[in-house]
Write a protein that holds these residues in place. Structure first.
Motif, short mmCIF file in Angstrom:
data_model
loop_
_atom_site.label_atom_id
_atom_site.label_comp_id
_atom_site.label_asym_id
_atom_site.label_seq_id
_atom_site.Cartn_x
_atom_site.Cartn_y
_atom_site.Cartn_z
N ALA A 127 4.77 -18.11 4.96
CA ALA A 127 6.18 -18.50 5.06
C ALA A 127 6.79 -18.77 3.69
O ALA A 127 8.02 -18.90 3.58
N ASP A 128 5.97 -18.85 2.64
CA ASP A 128 6.53 -19.04 1.30
C ASP A 128 6.70 -17.69 0.58
O ASP A 128 6.69 -17.62 -0.65
N ILE A 129 6.88 -16.64 1.39
CA ILE A 129 7.20 -15.31 0.86
C ILE A 129 8.63 -14.97 1.24
O ILE A 129 9.02 -15.07 2.40
N MET A 130 9.41 -14.59 0.25
CA MET A 130 10.79 -14.19 0.49
C MET A 130 10.85 -12.68 0.75
O MET A 130 10.30 -11.88 -0.03
N TRP A 131 11.52 -12.31 1.86
CA TRP A 131 11.66 -10.91 2.25
C TRP A 131 13.04 -10.42 1.78
O TRP A 131 14.06 -10.76 2.35
N PHE A 132 13.05 -9.58 0.73
CA PHE A 132 14.30 -9.10 0.16
C PHE A 132 14.64 -7.67 0.59
O PHE A 132 15.81 -7.29 0.58
N ARG A 133 13.64 -6.90 0.96
CA ARG A 133 13.86 -5.54 1.45
C ARG A 133 12.84 -5.23 2.55
O ARG A 133 11.76 -5.82 2.58
N ASP A 134 13.21 -4.28 3.41
CA ASP A 134 12.30 -3.80 4.44
C ASP A 134 11.06 -3.22 3.75
O ASP A 134 11.16 -2.25 2.99
N PRO A 135 9.87 -3.78 4.02
CA PRO A 135 8.67 -3.31 3.30
C PRO A 135 8.04 -2.06 3.91
O PRO A 135 7.22 -1.41 3.24
N PHE A 136 8.40 -1.70 5.13
CA PHE A 136 7.67 -0.63 5.82
C PHE A 136 7.71 0.71 5.08
O PHE A 136 6.71 1.43 5.08
N PRO A 137 8.83 1.08 4.44
CA PRO A 137 8.80 2.35 3.70
C PRO A 137 7.82 2.36 2.54
O PRO A 137 7.47 3.44 2.03
N ARG A 138 7.38 1.20 2.09
CA ARG A 138 6.46 1.11 0.96
C ARG A 138 4.99 1.03 1.37
O ARG A 138 4.11 1.00 0.51
N PHE A 139 4.72 0.97 2.67
CA PHE A 139 3.34 0.93 3.13
C PHE A 139 2.73 2.32 3.10
O PHE A 139 3.42 3.34 3.24
N TYR A 140 1.41 2.37 2.94
CA TYR A 140 0.68 3.64 2.95
C TYR A 140 0.41 4.06 4.39
O TYR A 140 -0.09 3.28 5.21
N LEU A 141 0.73 5.31 4.70
CA LEU A 141 0.62 5.79 6.07
C LEU A 141 -0.82 5.94 6.52
O LEU A 141 -1.13 5.83 7.71
N ASP A 142 -1.73 6.22 5.58
CA ASP A 142 -3.11 6.53 5.95
C ASP A 142 -4.04 5.32 5.90
O ASP A 142 -5.25 5.45 6.14
N ALA A 143 -3.52 4.14 5.59
CA ALA A 143 -4.38 2.97 5.41
C ALA A 143 -4.57 2.19 6.70
O ALA A 143 -3.65 2.07 7.51
N ASP A 144 -5.77 1.67 6.89
CA ASP A 144 -6.05 0.76 8.00
C ASP A 144 -5.64 -0.67 7.64
O ASP A 144 -5.08 -1.39 8.46
N PHE A 145 -5.96 -1.04 6.42
CA PHE A 145 -5.76 -2.41 5.95
C PHE A 145 -5.16 -2.35 4.55
O PHE A 145 -5.75 -1.74 3.65
N GLN A 146 -3.97 -2.92 4.38
CA GLN A 146 -3.36 -2.97 3.05
C GLN A 146 -2.87 -4.38 2.77
O GLN A 146 -2.34 -5.05 3.66
N ILE A 147 -3.04 -4.81 1.54
CA ILE A 147 -2.86 -6.21 1.22
C ILE A 147 -2.17 -6.37 -0.14
O ILE A 147 -2.37 -5.56 -1.06
N ALA A 148 -1.35 -7.42 -0.24
CA ALA A 148 -0.68 -7.72 -1.52
C ALA A 148 -1.69 -8.26 -2.53
O ALA A 148 -2.82 -8.60 -2.18
N CYS A 149 -1.26 -8.34 -3.76
CA CYS A 149 -2.17 -8.74 -4.85
C CYS A 149 -1.58 -9.87 -5.68
O CYS A 149 -0.38 -9.95 -5.90
N ASP A 150 -2.48 -10.73 -6.16
CA ASP A 150 -2.10 -11.66 -7.22
C ASP A 150 -1.98 -10.90 -8.53
O ASP A 150 -1.08 -11.17 -9.33
N HIS A 151 -2.90 -9.96 -8.73
CA HIS A 151 -2.88 -9.13 -9.93
C HIS A 151 -3.21 -7.69 -9.52
O HIS A 151 -4.23 -7.43 -8.89
N PHE A 152 -2.33 -6.77 -9.88
CA PHE A 152 -2.48 -5.36 -9.51
C PHE A 152 -2.83 -4.57 -10.76
O PHE A 152 -2.16 -4.67 -11.80
#
Length: 413
Positions: free
Chosen positions: A234-259
């Motif tokens: 809940a301490d994440i601000m949603w500024f844009r729809d994230p779905f277009p940025r997800f990978y279509l072929d992934a089972d599990f995708q996760i944000a990073c502290d450091h990318f």
């Protein structure tokens, strides 16, 4: 041979019986000769009328019984024409909303929790059975705190307001649940007997660890019910729809502290506060493995354990397709997104304490609103940067880090 008439004359003083009963008595009278016709010429019309009446009565009774069978089967509970109590809560009420798991004594009912959760998920799901899930406790549910900023980001974001229709808020205590019911349509009460999550759960305390692992087990249940999910702190601000940025072929995708620049590189430093997971056998087994690994690595939270098990050969054997999300789109205070034209979410990670989070999240929202107010030409050419972190910083987090834990752990959350 006795040739007396079948019926006595009506002038007799003997008490008359109802017509059907008289027929039955005569039919089974042992003194009645078998050679005599049952329907004599004088009584035949009356007998026919009696048989017709009996036939009509039988048809009416059959129709009523058939109607009861239809009503019973159409209710979804065969062989039971009464209201079902299979999903009643501890208060004994059979007509309460299954979503309401708080019972009369101000506790939370435990009966039928899977049914209640699936009902909420079904109501909130997108057409492809995807839901957005956030957890909430009393400390973050209070007015003018985290939850209000979280929801405000959806309302001010680009293409995000409609996503509120698919958001399920999982309340970890009674007060958080009641607050959720005041402002949101899809709420679920997840209360663990003997545990109290209503206060702020400080980083790496036993309550914090239990809350994190309870969350992993809940998400495993969601996958087993056949639902995909985006989990978000809940301490994440949603500024844009994230779905277009997800990978279509992934089972599990996760944000990073450091990318590190490569979405397939397991050396990326994931943050468990934001992930998109598709329901299939691979992800279900992965979440079971993740949850069971808490016994292998006692004293570590889910994010640390993920950093351990992401190298495990079991993941490769599962065939799980894991991807790490670029901080250019899914940023945070550990590593902020650098371009407001691209950012989808921003996380108040690498931050200790509720007041620090609130301070920096408010500034983050102000920065976003200012960006939206710019003319389109200025937006596109803008080199505007976030004014955060301020009160949140890695140094403030390290002050509270346990000396027994590695530096890896101090950078989480």
């Amino acid at each position: 041979m006795n040739t007396a008439p079948l019926f006595r004359p009506q002038t007799t003083t003997r008490r008359k019986l109802p017509v059907p009963t008289r027929l039955l008595r005569t039919r089974f009278n042992p003194s009645f000769p078998a050679s005599t016709s049952m329907f004599s010429e004088s009584t035949f019309p009356r007998a026919v009328l009696v048989l017709v009446a009996i036939s009509i009565s039988a048809l009416i009774l059959y129709g009523a019984a058939d109607s009861l069978r239809f009503n019973s089967s159409s209710s979804g509970y065969p062989f039971n024409i009464f209201p079902s109590h299979r999903y009643s809560n501890n208060s004994g009420s059979s007509n309460s909303d299954p979503k309401l798991s708080i019972n009369d004594d101000d506790g939370v009912g435990v009966g039928g929790d899977d049914y209640k959760l699936e009902k909420v998920l079904k109501e909130a799901a997108m057409e492809d059975k995807t839901v957005i899930i956030a957890t909430l406790n009393e400390a973050w549910a209070a007015p003018n705190t985290i939850i209000d900023l979280f929801l405000e980001s959806f309302r001010t974001g680009q293409g995000t307001r409609r996503l509120l229709n698919h958001l399920v808020i999982v309340a970890l205590d009674r007060k958080a649940y009641r607050r959720c019911m005041e402002f949101h349509a899809h709420c679920f009460a997840l209360v663990t007997e003997g545990l109290d999550f209503h206060d702020e759960a400080y980083f790496m305390t036993p309550a914090y660890l239990e809350m994190m692992w309870r969350r992993i087990d809940l998400l495993r249940s969601v996958l087993q019910m056949g639902y995909n999910f985006v989990f978000t702190d809940a301490d994440i601000m949603w500024f844009r729809d994230p779905f277009p940025r997800f990978y279509l072929d992934a089972d599990f995708q996760i944000a990073c502290d450091h990318f590190l620049g490569n979405s397939s590189d397991v050396q990326n430093r994931p943050n468990g506060g934001f992930n998109y997971v598709k329901s299939n056998n691979r992800t279900i087994e992965f979440y079971k493995f993740w949850y069971s690994s808490r016994e292998t690595y006692p004293g570590y939270h889910d994010q640390d354990v993920l950093n351990f098990i992401k190298f495990d050969p079991f993941i490769e054997d599962l065939g799980l397709k894991m991807r790490f999300l670029d901080t250019a789109f899914f940023g945070g205070l550990c590593e902020p997104s650098k371009d407001l034209n691209l950012v989808c979410t921003m996380h108040a990670n690498c931050c200790y304490g509720l007041e620090s989070k609130l301070h920096d999240l408010r500034i983050m929202l102000q920065d976003w609103k200012f960006f939206l107010s710019l003319p389109p030409t200025l937006k596109r050419s803008s080199s505007m940067l976030w004014r955060v972190p301020q009160n949140c910083s890695l140094n403030s987090l390290r002050r509270y880090d346990s000396p027994e834990k590695s530096d890896q752990q101090s950078l989480q959350h």
